[in-house]
Design an enzyme around this catalytic site. Structure first.
Site, PDB file in Angstrom:
ATOM      1  CG  ASN A 107      -1.702   1.236   1.414  1.00  0.00           C
ATOM      2  OD1 ASN A 107      -1.785   2.055   0.495  1.00  0.00           O
ATOM      3  ND2 ASN A 107      -2.300   1.405   2.582  1.00  0.00           N
TER       4      ASN A 107
ATOM      5  CE  LYS B 175       0.075   3.277   4.785  1.00  0.00           C
ATOM      6  NZ  LYS B 175       0.092   3.367   6.227  1.00  0.00           N
TER       7      LYS B 175
ATOM      8  CG  HIS C 213      -5.661   1.581   5.270  1.00  0.00           C
ATOM      9  ND1 HIS C 213      -5.207   2.571   6.118  1.00  0.00           N
ATOM     10  CD2 HIS C 213      -4.624   0.722   5.109  1.00  0.00           C
ATOM     11  CE1 HIS C 213      -3.947   2.314   6.435  1.00  0.00           C
ATOM     12  NE2 HIS C 213      -3.576   1.190   5.843  1.00  0.00           N
TER      13      HIS C 213
ATOM     14  CD  GLU D 206      -2.823   5.307   6.898  1.00  0.00           C
ATOM     15  OE1 GLU D 206      -2.792   5.372   5.662  1.00  0.00           O
ATOM     16  OE2 GLU D 206      -1.902   4.818   7.579  1.00  0.00           O
TER      17      GLU D 206
ATOM     18  CD  GLU E 132      -3.426  -2.951   7.379  1.00  0.00           C
ATOM     19  OE1 GLU E 132      -2.349  -3.195   6.836  1.00  0.00           O
ATOM     20  OE2 GLU E 132      -4.040  -1.886   7.221  1.00  0.00           O
TER      21      GLU E 132
ATOM     22  N   GLY F  81       2.431   1.945  10.786  1.00  0.00           N
ATOM     23  CA  GLY F  81       3.334   3.074  10.619  1.00  0.00           C
ATOM     24  C   GLY F  81       4.020   3.504  11.905  1.00  0.00           C
TER      25      GLY F  81
ATOM     26  CB  SER G 295       5.434  -2.053  11.903  1.00  0.00           C
ATOM     27  OG  SER G 295       4.943  -0.744  12.128  1.00  0.00           O
TER      28      SER G 295
HETATM   29  C1  PEP Z   1      -0.663  -0.133   6.165  1.00  0.00           C
HETATM   30  O1  PEP Z   1      -0.783   1.050   5.987  1.00  0.00           O
HETATM   31  O2  PEP Z   1      -1.533  -0.919   5.732  1.00  0.00           O
HETATM   32  C2  PEP Z   1       0.508  -0.593   6.906  1.00  0.00           C
HETATM   33  C3  PEP Z   1       0.495  -1.816   7.351  1.00  0.00           C
HETATM   34  O3  PEP Z   1       1.521   0.303   7.093  1.00  0.00           O
HETATM   35  P1  PEP Z   1       2.969   0.005   7.721  1.00  0.00           P
HETATM   36  O4  PEP Z   1       3.474  -1.261   7.098  1.00  0.00           O
HETATM   37  O5  PEP Z   1       3.781   1.201   7.356  1.00  0.00           O
HETATM   38  O6  PEP Z   1       2.765  -0.155   9.191  1.00  0.00           O
END
Ligand code: PEP
Length: 253
Positions: A9, A11, A96, A98, A168, A174, A214
């Site tokens: 992703n 973003k 997601h 966000e 998630e 992040g 992460s």
């Molecule tokens: C995400 O945004 O779906 C995500 C898992 O981000 P990150 O890997 O940066 O934590």
């Protein structure tokens, strides 16, 4: 048999030159390396057609980061399922954290989007997961149960089989903070058992459940080795070819 998947992703990152370069590097990597998982990217929507043109043999799946719950019309800034289908995109990430945090999306929105995606023959990657407060207060199993039920349980068995789920935990996205493989596994097993109770074990066993939060080159292999974890949705580490490639290699024995 369910698929192993590593999905990046991107973003809201990268200008067109940098996006094209990373797409190209990924294609070269895919051509030169046998992978034990499907590889998807979700670049900014502006670059979806470029990705589809480059991946003319569907070497890499191309996903939107979101799509509208509406079919068409006066929804400024939105992208429809039909538009995605018309460029032969493979699907869309839906729900997601966000989108939930900054755009007020709820599981009812997700439910409509997932259904619309499936109606248009697009693969939804439906995301859920608890916040830090919810985990600290021990509500994570219940939160994920409610999310999964509201967003997905109006689907038929044939429909839900086509959904990819990404667990998630919001506190791990992040932040550099990762759920331990055991913490992730127990929620993945929980999600699969919810689906098994509603639709039967055979259906539950066909659904890929990805972990996101992460994932990095040094923890991917251990996370992916868990029995109910079928891959990862990767944010930050999907933006550099070397890191993303090492995560893909988390599926190599
Ligand atoms: C995400 O945004 O779906 C995500 C898992 O981000 P990150 O890997 O940066 O934590």
């Amino acid at each position: 048999m369910r698929k192993n998947i590593v999905a990046g992703n991107w973003k809201m990152n990268k200008n067109v030159i940098d996006a094209q370069q990373l797409m190209f590097q990924l294609l070269e990597y895919k051509k030169n390396n046998a992978t034990n998982c499907d590889v998807y990217i979700a670049p900014p929507s502006l670059y979806l057609m470029m990705a589809k043109d480059l991946y003319e043999n569907n070497e890499i799946g191309v996903f939107a980061q979101d799509m509208s719950e509406h079919e068409s019309g006066a929804y400024t800034g939105e992208i429809s399922a039909d538009m995605l289908k018309s460029i032969e995109a493979d699907g869309a990430i839906i729900g997601h954290s966000e989108r939930r945090q900054y755009h007020g999306e709820t599981d009812s929105h997700c439910n409509r989007k997932v259904k619309l995606a499936l109606d248009k023959d697009l693969t939804p990657i439906y995301c859920n997961g608890e916040t830090l407060e919810q985990r600290k207060s021990g509500q994570h199993f219940e939160i994920v149960k409610n999310q999964t039920e509201v967003a997905l349980f109006t689907l038929s068995a044939e429909e839900i089989k086509k959904v990819v789920i990404a667990y998630e935990p919001v506190w791990a996205i992040g932040t550099g903070e990762t759920a331990t493989p055991e913490q992730a596994q127990e929620i993945h097993a929980h999600i699969r058992s919810l689906i098994a109770n509603k639709y039967g074990q055979e259906v539950a066993d066909e659904i890929s459940i990805l972990y996101g939060g992460s994932v990095k080159p040094d923890n991917a292999k251990e996370i992916f080795s868990q029995p109910d974890i079928d891959g990862g949705l990767i944010g930050g580490a999907a933006l550099k070819i070397d890191d993303f490639a090492k995560i893909i290699e988390g599926f190599n024995s």
